[in-house]
Design a protein around this motif. Structure first.
Motif, PDB file in Angstrom:
ATOM      1  N   GLU A   1      37.827  29.254  37.200  1.00 28.38           N
ATOM      2  CA  GLU A   1      36.362  29.311  37.143  1.00 28.38           C
ATOM      3  C   GLU A   1      35.856  30.720  36.853  1.00 28.38           C
ATOM      4  N   GLN A   2      36.605  31.731  37.309  1.00 28.76           N
ATOM      5  CA  GLN A   2      36.238  33.121  37.061  1.00 28.76           C
ATOM      6  C   GLN A   2      36.772  33.623  35.715  1.00 28.76           C
ATOM      7  N   GLU A   3      37.430  32.733  34.989  1.00 25.94           N
ATOM      8  CA  GLU A   3      38.020  33.033  33.681  1.00 25.94           C
ATOM      9  C   GLU A   3      39.092  34.119  33.749  1.00 25.94           C
ATOM     10  N   SER A   4      39.792  34.176  34.873  1.00 26.25           N
ATOM     11  CA  SER A   4      40.937  35.075  35.003  1.00 26.25           C
ATOM     12  C   SER A   4      42.120  34.448  34.285  1.00 26.25           C
TER      13      SER A   4
ATOM     14  N   TYR B   1      39.899  28.673  41.516  1.00 27.40           N
ATOM     15  CA  TYR B   1      38.903  29.740  41.582  1.00 27.40           C
ATOM     16  C   TYR B   1      39.084  30.696  40.405  1.00 27.40           C
ATOM     17  N   PHE B   2      40.309  31.102  40.136  1.00 26.32           N
ATOM     18  CA  PHE B   2      40.561  32.033  39.034  1.00 26.32           C
ATOM     19  C   PHE B   2      40.207  31.424  37.684  1.00 26.32           C
TER      20      PHE B   2
ATOM     21  N   LYS C   1      43.252  28.753  44.959  1.00 30.89           N
ATOM     22  CA  LYS C   1      43.093  30.057  44.302  1.00 30.89           C
ATOM     23  C   LYS C   1      43.138  29.916  42.787  1.00 30.89           C
TER      24      LYS C   1
END
Length: 100
Positions: free
Chosen positions: A65-68, A62-63, A59
């Protein structure tokens, strides 16, 4: 005292109380130890903790990569709830208490 946290490879010298930093273990070393515990002693809690760390790292990637910037409060709550459950299962096993 400085508020420094140092990650290292189990070097006992770094765990000296005279140093002004806290020690943490990298997740790969922790996963290695948890897997040995699961394989050699067949503990359920170590397997649960292993899976939790792996899921959280997936997770996290993933975050990133999503720039979260961070996990949501719900995800943090879920992580710590699962972490507490695995730890308490291990404590119960260590103390010889029955599983819930």
């Amino acid at each position: 005292m400085p508020e420094t946290i140092v990650m290292h490879d189990q070097n006992k010298v770094n765990s000296n109380n005279l140093f002004n930093y806290d020690n943490v273990e990298c997740s790969n070393h922790l996963l290695h130890d948890l897997r040995k515990c699961t394989e050699n002693i067949n503990h359920i809690w170590s397997k649960q903790l292993d899976k939790l760390i792996i899921r959280t790292n997936v997770k996290r990637q993933y975050f990133i990569e999503q720039e979260s910037e961070s996990f949501s409060p719900v995800e943090e709550f879920s992580f710590f709830t699962n972490l507490d459950e695995a730890i308490m299962l291990g404590v119960r096993k260590l103390k010889g208490w029955p599983s819930l």
